[in-house]
Design an enzyme around this catalytic site. Structure first.
Site, PDB file in Angstrom:
ATOM      1  N   ASP A  78      -2.172  11.434  14.434  1.00 12.76           N
ATOM      2  CA  ASP A  78      -2.697  10.926  13.167  1.00 12.76           C
ATOM      3  C   ASP A  78      -3.330   9.547  13.369  1.00 12.76           C
ATOM      4  O   ASP A  78      -3.121   8.627  12.595  1.00 12.76           O
ATOM      5  CB  ASP A  78      -1.573  10.842  12.116  1.00 12.76           C
ATOM      6  CG  ASP A  78      -2.125  10.765  10.701  1.00 12.76           C
ATOM      7  OD1 ASP A  78      -3.289  11.144  10.496  1.00 12.76           O
ATOM      8  OD2 ASP A  78      -1.387  10.317   9.798  1.00 12.76           O
ATOM      9  N   GLY A  86       0.832  -1.191   0.000  1.00 10.19           N
ATOM     10  CA  GLY A  86       0.000   0.000   0.000  1.00 10.19           C
ATOM     11  C   GLY A  86       0.867   1.241   0.000  1.00 10.19           C
ATOM     12  O   GLY A  86       2.093   1.180  -0.153  1.00 10.19           O
ATOM     13  N   GLY A 127       1.114   5.360   1.834  1.00  9.61           N
ATOM     14  CA  GLY A 127       0.619   6.396   2.725  1.00  9.61           C
ATOM     15  C   GLY A 127       1.308   7.709   2.460  1.00  9.61           C
ATOM     16  O   GLY A 127       1.995   7.880   1.455  1.00  9.61           O
ATOM     17  N   GLY A 128       1.131   8.656   3.375  1.00  9.68           N
ATOM     18  CA  GLY A 128       1.755   9.953   3.209  1.00  9.68           C
ATOM     19  C   GLY A 128       3.269   9.876   3.233  1.00  9.68           C
ATOM     20  O   GLY A 128       3.958  10.692   2.634  1.00  9.68           O
ATOM     21  N   PHE A 129       3.799   8.892   3.949  1.00  3.41           N
ATOM     22  CA  PHE A 129       5.247   8.712   4.025  1.00  3.41           C
ATOM     23  C   PHE A 129       5.793   8.175   2.709  1.00  3.41           C
ATOM     24  O   PHE A 129       6.856   8.565   2.247  1.00  3.41           O
ATOM     25  CB  PHE A 129       5.551   7.726   5.161  1.00  3.41           C
ATOM     26  CG  PHE A 129       7.005   7.558   5.484  1.00  3.41           C
ATOM     27  CD1 PHE A 129       7.549   8.183   6.590  1.00  3.41           C
ATOM     28  CD2 PHE A 129       7.829   6.778   4.701  1.00  3.41           C
ATOM     29  CE1 PHE A 129       8.885   8.023   6.903  1.00  3.41           C
ATOM     30  CE2 PHE A 129       9.167   6.615   5.002  1.00  3.41           C
ATOM     31  CZ  PHE A 129       9.687   7.238   6.110  1.00  3.41           C
ATOM     32  N   GLY A 130       5.071   7.256   2.091  1.00  2.96           N
ATOM     33  CA  GLY A 130       5.522   6.605   0.872  1.00  2.96           C
ATOM     34  C   GLY A 130       5.003   5.182   0.821  1.00  2.96           C
ATOM     35  O   GLY A 130       4.202   4.766   1.651  1.00  2.96           O
ATOM     36  N   VAL A 162       4.752   1.021   1.025  1.00  5.15           N
ATOM     37  CA  VAL A 162       5.161  -0.007   1.979  1.00  5.15           C
ATOM     38  C   VAL A 162       5.219  -1.339   1.229  1.00  5.15           C
ATOM     39  O   VAL A 162       4.305  -1.675   0.480  1.00  5.15           O
ATOM     40  CB  VAL A 162       4.186  -0.108   3.162  1.00  5.15           C
ATOM     41  CG1 VAL A 162       4.633  -1.179   4.145  1.00  5.15           C
ATOM     42  CG2 VAL A 162       4.072   1.237   3.869  1.00  5.15           C
TER      43      VAL A 162
END
Length: 688
Positions: A495, A377, A379-382, A384
């Protein structure tokens, strides 16, 4: 007396003649002795041969013998080997020769000549044989052996020095990770050279390894051959300072000392275009002076521009590397948790005993170079990725995207915070990697992914019965309470949402993603920030509108999440009327009318316990009160959830709605499902 004198003179003459003969013998035999001595010392101590009896024998002066000798002569006289690879056919005989990738042409030819001589002696009259020297391999057969994977017959040659000190199984694991990595690199190369070298360290000891296939193999066949050779090393090479595993189609070698050159010996061939350019340059002898000056000035200008670009890029890379080194030093210098006993396979730990720094090549192999098939998937981080280590342990690797709104600050924040936290409802961080401008976080793998995957998908939500949902709610509450009150640090997550709650194989919840978290001092209750971060739909009103956050901000997010778990609906994008009513106000209306059970996901009808469902709705409404002072602490929430007799205070109507007046599709888009908006500005707020 004269006869005696004559006899003595005769004996002296004979002696002189004998000495003279011996001197002549030595003079004429010296070249032969020299050759024999040279030949003795030239015998390769690494030479191994296998004579195959299955294909039969050939007779003296037969056509097969003539063809074989012709092949040997061709190999011995060749002056140009294609990347050290030779394959040919003479009559009935097929032959393949391969030199090690880093061996120069002269050494390659010399090695093949020596191998031919040895095989003539050792496998005389055999129609099929194979010989391995230190720098080359030669095989021939009466059958077609080109482009065919063959792993037998084989050989295993051990280093004659004493066994290495240390744990043999641990050393073998390090070597297997290195060999697996080199196997993928070599197999993926083209049809000219399938060869790779590398090294890996275990403590102060550095191990060097080399793998090579005959380049006529396909990528899959080369991969399979080296995989079989690596498995073979596990049975014959344990505890040795060095070992060679030899197969007809491939070979591998590892040593505790460097034994290869840094790069392949054969340079890549020039392209046809470059060859044509050289021909044009040779033909163009007379060039006008003006054109020469123009070309010179143009080249100087081009070189200056190139140098400027190179220098600028170099400075940027140096700055990035400097930032990464400073971050790693800061992270490792700050993590001194006596409660942390995580030891991520000693071979992966490079700089810190308290917190593992995992090598990039190990993560490349584990995730198959971050291939899309392993992507879990984003997310905002990048993104996975799922990975599997050499010992079979599954991991999840979070990779900081270059386009991410998050950066070194969030990376450092997550590493520093989560490495200090130990709780069954918090995801475990196993290590990090900062190499070649990559920023990677390695977590324990959660096979059931995140809560939102189940909760908001009608086909998967059936797996979340009420007992499971209630267990998840209680687990999340305990995890947040630990952050707020029981950990060594007082931490606000900032968050908390469904996609940041991961589920293990038993569906136990684990809170993740601490990139936005903040640490509170002992006497701090509330902090103001100009940088509002979080996810739309989960933010407390005082945080979204004024930038004020506290532990009660997390309580608000928990309340939203609790109501989402009960209803199976997202607060973000929830619509039941044209006014864009939020999930919170809708839940309040139903609860205040005594119709709270109508909020429940219809999939829970068969498994629900009505008293527990109503209690959870009541607690959720208490958590989303407008005034932070009216919201309970997480320790109170844990007590409320666990008690059957406690009397709960009555909530008031939520005065804050995050619903939108503009009608939007009820079902979230695929981007909404997979991506978390971690830095937003809230607008279109509707006070009630």
């Amino acid at each position: 007396m004269p006869s005696l004198l004559l006899s003595q003179q005769k004996r002296s003459a004979e002696t002189m003649i004998t000495v003279f003969k011996r001197i002549l013998f030595l003079i004429f035999s010296f070249p032969v002795l020299t050759y024999l001595v040279t030949l003795t010392f030239a015998v390769d101590p690494f030479f191994q041969s296998r004579c195959v009896a299955d294909t039969g024998n050939y007779t003296a002066n037969s056509a097969y013998e003539r063809d074989l000798n012709s092949l040997f002569n061709e190999i011995s006289s060749t002056t140009k080997l294609n990347y050290g690879f030779f394959h040919s056919k003479f009559g009935e005989v097929n032959a393949i020769a391969l030199c090690r990738g880093d061996v120069k042409l002269n050494d390659c030819t010399s090695c093949l000549n020596g191998t031919v001589s040895e095989m003539k002696q050792r496998c005389h009259r055999y129609k099929e044989a194979i010989g391995w020297s230190e720098f080359c391999m030669l095989r021939y057969s009466s059958r077609n052996i080109s482009k065919r994977l063959e792993i037998s017959p084989g050989a295993c040659l051990l280093n004659t020095r004493s066994a290495v000190a240390g744990n043999p199984e641990e050393i073998l694991r390090v070597l297997q990770v290195l060999l697996d990595y080199l196997r993928r690199v070599a197999a993926a190369r083209g049809a000219l050279l399938k060869y790779a070298t590398g090294n890996s360290s275990l403590g102060a000891q550095i191990w060097y390894a080399l793998v090579q296939c005959t380049p006529d193999l396909s990528e899959q066949d080369c991969n399979d051959c080296l995989e079989a050779a690596t498995e073979g090393s596990g049975s014959c090479c344990v505890g040795q300072m060095g070992c060679r595993v030899l197969r007809p189609s491939c070979n591998l070698r590892f040593e505790s000392a460097k034994f290869f050159d840094a790069a392949p010996a054969v340079p890549p061939p020039q392209s046809p275009q470059s060859t044509k350019e050289e021909d044009k340059q040779k033909k163009s002898v007379w060039i006008p002076l003006g054109a020469s000056l123009s070309a010179t000035l143009g080249l100087a200008l081009f070189s200056a521009c190139g140098f400027f670009i190179w220098r600028r890029r170099n400075i940027q890379e140096d700055n990035e590397n400097s930032q990464e080194v400073q971050l790693l030093d800061l992270v490792q210098g700050s993590i001194l948790d006596e409660h942390s006993s995580e030891n991520f396979n000693r071979e992966n730990v490079s700089r810190s005993q308290e917190f593992p720094s995992i090598q990039l090549d190990i993560l490349h192999v584990a995730t198959n170079y971050f291939c899309n098939e392993n992507k879990l998937g984003e997310g905002g981080f990048g993104p996975v990725y799922k990975g599997t280590l050499a010992d079979g342990k599954a991991i999840a690797v979070k990779r900081l995207s270059r386009t991410s709104g998050q950066g070194l600050l969030e990376f450092k924040n997550e590493v520093m915070l989560i490495a200090k936290l130990q709780h069954r409802n918090l995801v475990r961080l196993l290590g990090c990697c900062l190499e070649k401008n990559e920023k990677l976080l390695v977590y324990e793998f959660m096979p059931n992914r995140s809560l939102d995957v189940f909760l908001f998908d009608s086909s998967m939500a059936v797996e979340l019965s009420w007992p499971k949902r209630f267990s998840i709610i209680k687990g999340i509450s305990r995890g947040v309470m630990y952050l707020h009150e029981d950990s060594r640090l007082r931490i606000i997550h900032r968050d908390l949402k469904a996609s940041n709650v991961l589920l293990d194989h038993e569906m136990n919840p684990k809170i993740s993603d601490f990139g936005m978290a903040r640490i509170f001092g002992g006497d701090q209750n509330q902090v103001n920030t100009n940088r509002v971060v979080g996810t739309y739909g989960y933010m407390a009103p005082e945080y979204a509108m004024e930038g004020l956050f506290s532990i009660k901000s997390d309580v608000f997010s928990f309340g939203v999440l609790l109501l989402e778990i009960i209803s199976g609906k997202r607060n973000n994008g929830f619509h039941v009327s044209e006014r864009g009513e939020s999930l919170l106000t809708f839940a309040w209306k139903l609860w205040s009318k005594g119709q709270g059970m109508e909020l429940m996901d219809q999939l829970l009808v068969q498994s629900c316990v009505a008293a527990e469902v109503l209690k959870c709705i009541h607690i959720g409404l208490l958590c989303v009160q407008e005034d932070p002072a009216d919201r309970p602490s997480m320790s109170s929430v844990v007590v409320m959830l666990g008690s059957e007799t406690i009397t709960l205070p009555r909530p008031v109507e939520p005065a804050f709605s995050v619903g939108r007046v503009v009608a939007e599709p009820t079902e979230p888009t695929s981007n909404d499902r997979n991506r978390s908006i971690n830095e937003v500005t809230i607008s279109n707020l509707s006070p009630r």
